[in-house]
Design a protein around this motif. Structure first.
Motif, mmCIF file in Angstrom:
data_model
loop_
_atom_site.group_PDB
_atom_site.id
_atom_site.type_symbol
_atom_site.label_atom_id
_atom_site.label_comp_id
_atom_site.label_asym_id
_atom_site.label_seq_id
_atom_site.Cartn_x
_atom_site.Cartn_y
_atom_site.Cartn_z
ATOM 1 N N GLU A 148 0.880 -1.361 -0.660
ATOM 2 C CA GLU A 148 0.262 -0.128 -0.539
ATOM 3 C C GLU A 148 0.968 1.158 0.080
ATOM 4 O O GLU A 148 2.396 0.925 0.264
ATOM 5 C CB GLU A 148 -1.182 -0.328 1.038
ATOM 6 C CG GLU A 148 0.010 0.200 2.651
ATOM 7 C CD GLU A 148 -0.775 0.056 3.778
ATOM 8 O OE1 GLU A 148 -2.542 0.104 3.520
ATOM 9 O OE2 GLU A 148 -0.793 -0.252 5.147
ATOM 10 N N THR A 149 0.062 2.303 -0.480
ATOM 11 C CA THR A 149 1.241 3.326 -0.485
ATOM 12 C C THR A 149 0.516 4.169 1.121
ATOM 13 O O THR A 149 -0.332 4.322 0.727
ATOM 14 C CB THR A 149 0.795 4.552 -1.682
ATOM 15 O OG1 THR A 149 1.480 3.239 -2.719
ATOM 16 C CG2 THR A 149 1.516 5.712 -1.643
ATOM 17 N N VAL A 150 1.774 4.639 1.194
ATOM 18 C CA VAL A 150 1.265 5.668 2.440
ATOM 19 C C VAL A 150 2.245 7.340 2.673
ATOM 20 O O VAL A 150 3.354 6.937 2.189
ATOM 21 C CB VAL A 150 1.687 4.912 4.103
ATOM 22 C CG1 VAL A 150 0.870 3.950 4.024
ATOM 23 C CG2 VAL A 150 3.209 4.700 4.171
ATOM 24 N N PRO A 151 2.193 7.882 3.508
ATOM 25 C CA PRO A 151 2.574 9.205 3.135
ATOM 26 C C PRO A 151 4.302 9.028 3.996
ATOM 27 O O PRO A 151 3.790 8.172 5.063
ATOM 28 C CB PRO A 151 1.744 10.444 4.334
ATOM 29 C CG PRO A 151 0.159 9.748 4.224
ATOM 30 C CD PRO A 151 0.350 8.049 4.322
ATOM 31 N N ILE A 152 5.379 9.539 4.078
ATOM 32 C CA ILE A 152 6.373 9.690 4.785
ATOM 33 C C ILE A 152 6.522 9.605 5.765
ATOM 34 O O ILE A 152 6.729 8.885 6.602
ATOM 35 C CB ILE A 152 7.615 10.734 3.938
ATOM 36 C CG1 ILE A 152 9.016 9.967 4.163
ATOM 37 C CG2 ILE A 152 7.208 11.908 3.600
ATOM 38 C CD1 ILE A 152 9.859 10.549 3.722
ATOM 39 N N GLU A 153 5.046 10.483 6.522
ATOM 40 C CA GLU A 153 5.458 10.906 8.107
ATOM 41 C C GLU A 153 4.435 9.270 8.670
ATOM 42 O O GLU A 153 4.722 9.379 9.903
ATOM 43 C CB GLU A 153 4.238 12.140 8.147
ATOM 44 C CG GLU A 153 5.037 13.556 7.730
ATOM 45 C CD GLU A 153 5.398 14.024 5.918
ATOM 46 O OE1 GLU A 153 3.975 13.278 5.119
ATOM 47 O OE2 GLU A 153 5.121 14.600 5.796
ATOM 48 N N SER A 154 4.096 8.755 8.150
ATOM 49 C CA SER A 154 3.524 7.776 8.746
ATOM 50 C C SER A 154 3.815 6.085 8.385
ATOM 51 O O SER A 154 4.004 5.039 8.391
ATOM 52 C CB SER A 154 1.811 8.102 8.837
ATOM 53 O OG SER A 154 1.635 7.479 7.599
ATOM 54 N N ALA A 155 5.684 6.603 7.783
ATOM 55 C CA ALA A 155 5.911 5.415 6.985
ATOM 56 C C ALA A 155 6.934 5.104 7.922
ATOM 57 O O ALA A 155 7.166 3.579 8.200
ATOM 58 C CB ALA A 155 7.104 5.004 5.691
ATOM 59 N N SER A 156 7.309 4.817 9.509
ATOM 60 C CA SER A 156 8.380 4.934 9.954
ATOM 61 C C SER A 156 7.135 3.341 10.706
ATOM 62 O O SER A 156 6.705 2.859 10.957
ATOM 63 C CB SER A 156 7.866 6.252 11.891
ATOM 64 O OG SER A 156 8.570 5.296 12.468
ATOM 65 N N GLY A 157 8.461 2.319 10.633
ATOM 66 C CA GLY A 157 8.470 0.852 11.503
ATOM 67 C C GLY A 157 8.005 0.416 9.775
ATOM 68 O O GLY A 157 7.616 -0.763 10.427
#
Ligand code: AMP
Ligand code: MG
Length: 414
Positions: A31-40
């Motif tokens: 899935e594609t997520v914004p970089i701000e919520s990609a941690s971990g």
């Protein structure tokens, strides 16, 4: 026929169990997520540098940019013809017998090919004089364009866990959205009539539930935090209903307890009745012999079931030895390089099964890692386990484990 009711119990090795799990794994979709919520999360695409890194010849000092040929020719004083600031467009040194004052991070002007730092200069009335020991050669004080990575090269490989350092690379190449492996919905399910919530006061015959929290925290530490917790009493109908309901809403079901040969261990039957295809139960290992694994395809999705023994040490060990590595593989992470530690004191274990032995680690001054086994108690001693860092794996093929011999080490903290 009567013989059908006599089921043969097949007990497999640790390696066979690993293999049987691996065979069934179908990688998670992305899935594609914004970089701000990609941690971990685990990166599911390769990221290429969108420009040279650094994107221009970057000054590494505050000082002056000059021509090294002028210095080589013996020139020591340079009239200051201008100033180059970080954030200002690149300028040009029109006359190579002049210099340009320059700040760290500024583009080095054309015609200048080295930077003399301010500590090696005296500046007076618009003229910079090099101190005696300053003999800059071409390239000195410059972080050259593209020297970290030229444009178009892979800056970050697919299949890495996105932590601070990986995300800083992604940010520097302008990736606002990242393709990552889907975060699995994990149900953590405890079973047992003896168990009460942490907040309750247990009756003398009851114990407080601890496995669910331990599993939840270990999974979050390993990067899997989309969890829900459930509890099932030791009742066949309740077990069947709960198993069906939980399977529907999960990608991964991790059960604790109720999976052995006790009279109220209802899980194996409930799982098979729900259509979960058992890959194996019973592994030649201590702790964790009753480990059960299977999967089920419903609504075009593969769901995986790890039924771990309820004993807290068995449960915790099996999670780290089998479940977390399987989650990593499903997420697209390459297998972690095995780690080894040397036995601090010799150890004997006769049964022809693998032993997962909790250990504390010690690093000596020569850089070797030593594993000190937990004084042997029962596998129910989770209080002592809290003082260990992980476990070593003593293979079933051996019975004597000499001091100084290296064995695989598995950390509690993945
Ligand atoms: P079982 O596998 O259900 O036979 O449980 C084995 C042992 O582990 C029993 O002593 C249980 O009371 C204990 N146990 C099972 N589940 C949990 C749990 N969630 N937290 C703490 N202890 C547990
Ligand atoms: Mg039980």
């Amino acid at each position: 026929t009567p013989s059908e009711s006599v089921k043969q119990k097949t007990v497999i090795s640790v390696q066979e169990a690993e293999q049987k799990i691996a065979e069934r794994l179908v990688p998670f979709t992305n899935e594609t997520v914004p970089i701000e919520s990609a941690s971990g999360r685990v990166l599911a695409e390769s990221l290429q540098a969108d420009r040279d890194l650094p994107p221009f010849n970057r000054s590494t000092f505050d000082g002056i940019a000059v021509s090294s040929r002028a210095v080589a020719a013996g020139q020591r004083t340079f009239p200051i013809a201008g100033t180059a600031y970080a954030g200002a467009p690149k300028t040009k040194l029109e006359n190579t017998s002049d210099c340009v004052e320059i700040m760290t991070g500024a583009p080095v002007p054309d015609n200048a090919d080295c930077v003399v730092k301010v500590e090696d200069l005296a500046i007076e009335n618009g003229v910079a004089t090099l101190s005696e020991n300053a003999l800059p050669t071409s390239g000195y004080g410059i972080h050259p364009q593209g020297s970290d990575m030229p444009s178009g090269q892979v800056a970050l490989q697919s299949g890495c866990r996105l932590t601070a350092k990986e995300l800083s690379v992604a940010a520097s190449i302008g990736k606002t959205q990242l393709a990552v492996a889907k975060a699995p919905r994990i149900s953590i399910v405890t079973t047992g009539d003896e168990l009460v919530a942490v907040s309750e006061t247990p009756e003398p015959h009851q114990i407080r539930r601890s496995n669910d929290l331990a599993l939840d925290v270990a999974l979050a530490t390993a990067g899997y935090s989309r969890t829900e917790r459930h509890h099932i009493p030791d009742d066949p109908a309740a077990t069947e209903a709960a198993v069906e309901r939980i399977l529907e809403q999960s990608d991964i079901v991790i059960l604790a307890g109720g999976v052995s040969k006790g009279k109220r261990d209802y899980l194996p039957a409930a799982l098979e009745n729900a259509g979960v295809e058992k890959a194996f139960q019973w592994v030649r290992q201590r702790p964790g012999k009753p480990l059960w694994f299977g999967n089920i395809q419903t609504n075009g999705q593969t769901r995986y079931v790890f039924a771990l023994p309820g004993n807290p040490v068995s449960c915790f060990t099996c999670l780290h030895r089998y479940t977390i590595p399987a989650l990593d593989a499903l997420s697209g992470l390459p297998p972690a390089a095995p780690r080894y530690a040397k036995l601090d004191s010799s150890f004997e274990f006769k049964p022809p099964i693998a032993l997962f032995l909790p250990v504390t680690l010690r690093n000596d001054e020569s850089g070797q890692t030593w594993a000190q086994p937990l004084p042997f108690n029962t596998s129910g001693d989770y209080v002592s386990v809290a003082r260990t860092q992980g476990f070593i794996e003593l293979p079933e093929s051996e019975t004597e484990f000499p001091q100084g011999a290296p064995y695989r080490f598995h950390s509690w903290q993945t």
